[in-house]
Write a protein that holds these residues in place. Structure first.
Motif, PDB file in Angstrom:
ATOM      1  N   LEU A  60       1.023  -1.317   0.057  1.00  0.00           N
ATOM      2  CA  LEU A  60      -0.199  -0.097   0.486  1.00  0.00           C
ATOM      3  C   LEU A  60       0.821   0.907   0.176  1.00  0.00           C
ATOM      4  N   PHE A  63      -8.330   6.893  -4.646  1.00  0.00           N
ATOM      5  CA  PHE A  63      -7.370   5.354  -4.158  1.00  0.00           C
ATOM      6  C   PHE A  63      -7.318   4.509  -5.671  1.00  0.00           C
ATOM      7  N   SER A  83      -6.010   0.758  -6.675  1.00  0.00           N
ATOM      8  CA  SER A  83      -5.724  -0.828  -6.317  1.00  0.00           C
ATOM      9  C   SER A  83      -5.871  -2.081  -6.902  1.00  0.00           C
ATOM     10  N   SER A 143     -10.533  -2.528  -2.422  1.00  0.00           N
ATOM     11  CA  SER A 143     -11.320  -1.781  -3.233  1.00  0.00           C
ATOM     12  C   SER A 143     -13.098  -1.571  -2.820  1.00  0.00           C
ATOM     13  N   MET A 154     -12.779   0.578   0.405  1.00  0.00           N
ATOM     14  CA  MET A 154     -13.071   2.035   0.224  1.00  0.00           C
ATOM     15  C   MET A 154     -14.114   3.237  -0.496  1.00  0.00           C
ATOM     16  N   HIS A 172     -14.664   6.424  -0.641  1.00  0.00           N
ATOM     17  CA  HIS A 172     -13.682   7.116  -1.178  1.00  0.00           C
ATOM     18  C   HIS A 172     -13.556   7.696  -2.642  1.00  0.00           C
ATOM     19  N   GLY A 190      -1.761  -1.316  -3.733  1.00  0.00           N
ATOM     20  CA  GLY A 190      -2.651  -0.990  -3.749  1.00  0.00           C
ATOM     21  C   GLY A 190      -2.132   0.496  -3.304  1.00  0.00           C
ATOM     22  N   CYS A 191      -3.223   2.034  -3.265  1.00  0.00           N
ATOM     23  CA  CYS A 191      -2.068   3.759  -2.971  1.00  0.00           C
ATOM     24  C   CYS A 191      -3.509   4.506  -2.828  1.00  0.00           C
ATOM     25  N   LEU A 192      -3.228   5.050  -1.376  1.00  0.00           N
ATOM     26  CA  LEU A 192      -3.932   5.943  -0.715  1.00  0.00           C
ATOM     27  C   LEU A 192      -3.766   7.762  -1.484  1.00  0.00           C
ATOM     28  N   THR A 212      -7.939   5.265   8.037  1.00  0.00           N
ATOM     29  CA  THR A 212      -8.659   4.326   6.589  1.00  0.00           C
ATOM     30  C   THR A 212      -7.989   2.934   7.201  1.00  0.00           C
TER      31      THR A 212
END
Length: 292
Positions: A157, A180, A182, A188, A191, A196, A223-225, A245
């Protein structure tokens, strides 16, 4: 003769750090000036960078969260806070002779600026500087993705800031909704359940972008936030939202968000005072200029 040897051995044991004055400050070794060396269990080069892992730790299947410097404080504050709140041990470092020559001394223990902490709950990668070259960035990403693959990590992440001026009228703060993306369907869906926002079109640079691009061709879930960040001043509220989160995702209720929220509020108040002071100074300067 045997008695003399026994005494000699006893004297030698007394000279060991564990039997000296250091033993008298149990629980406070960070103030003794003494630290134990790290025992390297695994070492591998990836181009011009080297990954070294210490000891034997049960981190199989743990989610990896990376925190590299970005356009906001969110990534650095998040991984640092998770490390402290979860009391994660240092389990590895990434180094290179292209990195700035420095040691980060933490709790009386010196180490490299890119450090890996973790246990079976979570692994965090903490970086204290921006990677200086493109080649080094690619090699760091190779090291992280190989680490994730060998330890069968649930997901890597990544964290990033998203410059924004969108203010929530109720709180006076930036919008709390994260963006986000992912490869992990479960992540996903979680989120989306929190409302989100899926990321559809963007350019993400640096190590974060490389992890997403390269990792998409590896046997690792990604994943990326992205946390909204004030465009013109430091903002810590993004880190609060990211930590909340991640805590929900990990189902880790033991993490106390309170101290981070208070720190973010203090920073916000101090910035407000500074901006008001700057406005007053500018206004007074303009008024004075009329008489020059």
């Amino acid at each position: 003769m045997a008695e003399k040897e026994s005494k000699g051995k006893e004297k030698k044991d007394e000279s060991k750090p564990g039997n000296s004055a250091i033993e008298k400050v149990k629980g406070s070794l960070k103030t003794s000036g003494y630290y134990k060396k790290s025992h390297v269990q695994f070492s591998q080069d990836y181009g011009i960078v080297r990954l070294r892992e210490f000891g034997t730790f049960d981190i199989q299947g743990a989610t990896i969260v990376t925190g590299f410097p970005s356009v906001s404080l969110a990534s650095i504050l998040t991984v640092g806070y998770l490390k402290e709140q979860m009391n994660l041990p240092m389990i590895g470092v990434i180094s290179s002779d292209t990195f700035p020559p420095r040691a980060i001394i933490e709790n009386g223990r010196p180490s490299h600026p890119i450090r890996i902490y973790g246990d079976k709950r979570i692994v965090v990668v903490v970086a204290e500087f921006k990677i200086p070259t493109t080649e080094a960035a690619y090699n760091v990403v190779d090291a992280i993705l190989d680490f994730a693959s060998r330890h069968k990590s649930k997901m890597v992440l990544t964290l990033e800031g998203l410059p924004s001026d969108k203010i929530d009228p109720k709180t006076g703060l930036l919008d709390e909704k994260l963006h986000f993306i992912s490869t992990n369907r479960e992540f996903s869906e979680a989120m989306l359940a929190k409302e989100h926002i899926p990321l559809t079109d963007a350019v993400i640079t640096g190590v974060t972008g490389l992890i997403l691009a390269e990792g998409g061709m590896r046997d690792v879930e990604l994943g990326c936030l992205l946390a909204p960040a004030a465009a013109h001043y430091p903002d810590a509220h993004g880190a609060v939202n990211v930590v909340k989160t991640i805590v929900d995702w990990l189902k880790e209720p033991s993490i106390d968000i309170g101290p981070l929220e208070q720190s973010a509020k203090r920073l916000h108040r101090n910035i407000d005072k500074f901006l008001e002071s700057a406005k007053d100074t500018k206004k007074n300067s303009s008024s004075a200029s009329m008489f020059l």
